[in-house]
Design a protein around this motif. Structure first.
Motif, PDB file in Angstrom:
ATOM      1  N   GLN A 110      49.495  58.710  76.252  1.00 32.68           N
ATOM      2  CA  GLN A 110      50.340  58.722  75.060  1.00 32.68           C
ATOM      3  C   GLN A 110      51.701  59.359  75.319  1.00 32.68           C
ATOM      4  N   THR A 111      51.721  60.632  75.646  1.00 30.67           N
ATOM      5  CA  THR A 111      53.019  61.305  75.791  1.00 30.67           C
ATOM      6  C   THR A 111      53.214  61.901  77.178  1.00 30.67           C
ATOM      7  N   GLY A 136      38.386  49.355  84.456  1.00 25.39           N
ATOM      8  CA  GLY A 136      38.608  50.435  83.507  1.00 25.39           C
ATOM      9  C   GLY A 136      39.834  50.161  82.650  1.00 25.39           C
ATOM     10  N   GLN A 137      39.885  50.807  81.480  1.00 22.69           N
ATOM     11  CA  GLN A 137      40.963  50.587  80.519  1.00 22.69           C
ATOM     12  C   GLN A 137      42.060  51.640  80.637  1.00 22.69           C
ATOM     13  N   LEU A 138      43.286  51.189  80.499  1.00 24.33           N
ATOM     14  CA  LEU A 138      44.422  52.087  80.320  1.00 24.33           C
ATOM     15  C   LEU A 138      45.032  51.757  78.963  1.00 24.33           C
ATOM     16  N   CYS A 139      44.756  52.595  77.979  1.00 19.64           N
ATOM     17  CA  CYS A 139      45.328  52.417  76.648  1.00 19.64           C
ATOM     18  C   CYS A 139      46.602  53.245  76.582  1.00 19.64           C
ATOM     19  N   ALA A 140      47.734  52.570  76.573  1.00 25.34           N
ATOM     20  CA  ALA A 140      49.014  53.257  76.737  1.00 25.34           C
ATOM     21  C   ALA A 140      49.937  53.052  75.546  1.00 25.34           C
ATOM     22  N   LEU A 141      50.659  54.119  75.227  1.00 26.07           N
ATOM     23  CA  LEU A 141      51.733  54.074  74.241  1.00 26.07           C
ATOM     24  C   LEU A 141      53.032  54.372  74.975  1.00 26.07           C
ATOM     25  N   PHE A 142      53.900  53.358  75.081  1.00 24.91           N
ATOM     26  CA  PHE A 142      55.147  53.494  75.830  1.00 24.91           C
ATOM     27  C   PHE A 142      56.273  53.890  74.883  1.00 24.91           C
ATOM     28  N   MET A 143      56.815  55.092  75.074  1.00 20.40           N
ATOM     29  CA  MET A 143      57.852  55.626  74.202  1.00 20.40           C
ATOM     30  C   MET A 143      59.166  54.857  74.351  1.00 20.40           C
ATOM     31  N   GLN A 144      59.749  54.468  73.220  1.00 21.28           N
ATOM     32  CA  GLN A 144      61.026  53.756  73.197  1.00 21.28           C
ATOM     33  C   GLN A 144      62.111  54.710  72.690  1.00 21.28           C
TER      34      GLN A 144
END
Length: 203
Positions: A110-111, A136-144
């Motif tokens: 996330q951060t 495996g999973q990579l659940c990502a939140l890419f900061m804009q």
């Protein structure tokens, strides 16, 4: 080391300069959980900060390992889990050198990436790939967080650093990761800009 140090982040926590903190788990994490994209497994949360996501995942039956190299963050995440009556492992570690005892089934990013200077992104990406088992999973939140100086002069400003989606695709290439087709969910942030939510699969 280029970019923010552990002392930099320690000061931010001690002086409560944590604008990235929502005061609760990310709505995107809740969506991934409620929709079944993420299901109970062994999961890492690098740069876990105050521990909101760690506690939520632990509450839902995940085997969670939260990572942060700032002592204040580790203490707060541990305190939050204790307060909520959930069990999780919180480790004080540098994500660029951390090696898990055994592979993870998923990583919730996330951060952490946006807090690392881009000079170290390739090393961090290699770490993510190494931590995960195949499929495996990579659940990502890419900061804009695109700033005018970046457009006009090519400046690298942050944290948080702008995670351009084209740069992310180069950093996490199709040869190593399965990408879903865009568009990607836009997750507004109350204190910063917004994030793009993407769930990748390790090849």
């Amino acid at each position: 080391m280029t970019g923010p140090t552990a002392e930099f982040w320690q000061e931010r926590f001690e002086t409560q300069q944590t604008r990235w903190d929502r005061g609760g788990p990310s709505p995107q994490l809740l969506h991934w959980l409620d929709s079944g994209v993420l299901q109970p497994c062994r999961i890492a949360v690098p740069g876990c900060g105050q521990g909101w996501e760690v506690a939520e995942l632990a509450r839902r039956g995940f085997e969670v390992v939260g990572l942060d190299y700032t002592p204040a963050a580790v203490e707060r995440a541990q305190a939050l889990c204790q307060q909520q009556g959930v069990r999780a492992q919180i480790v004080q570690a540098d994500v660029l050198t951390y090696a898990p005892e055994r592979p993870f089934d998923a990583v919730y990013e996330q951060t952490c990436l946006c807090a690392i200077h881009p000079e170290h992104w390739a090393r961090y990406a290699a770490q993510l790939h190494a931590w995960l088992r195949p499929q495996g999973q990579l659940c990502a939140l890419f900061m804009q967080m695109l700033r005018p100086a970046a457009i006009d002069e090519g400046q690298i400003e942050g944290p948080p650093y702008h995670c351009d989606i084209h740069a992310m695709r180069a950093l996490l290439p199709e040869a190593l990761w399965q990408w879903p087709k865009p568009p990607y969910a836009k997750v507004n942030h109350p204190n910063l800009s917004h994030e793009l939510a993407v769930s990748l699969v390790r090849r």
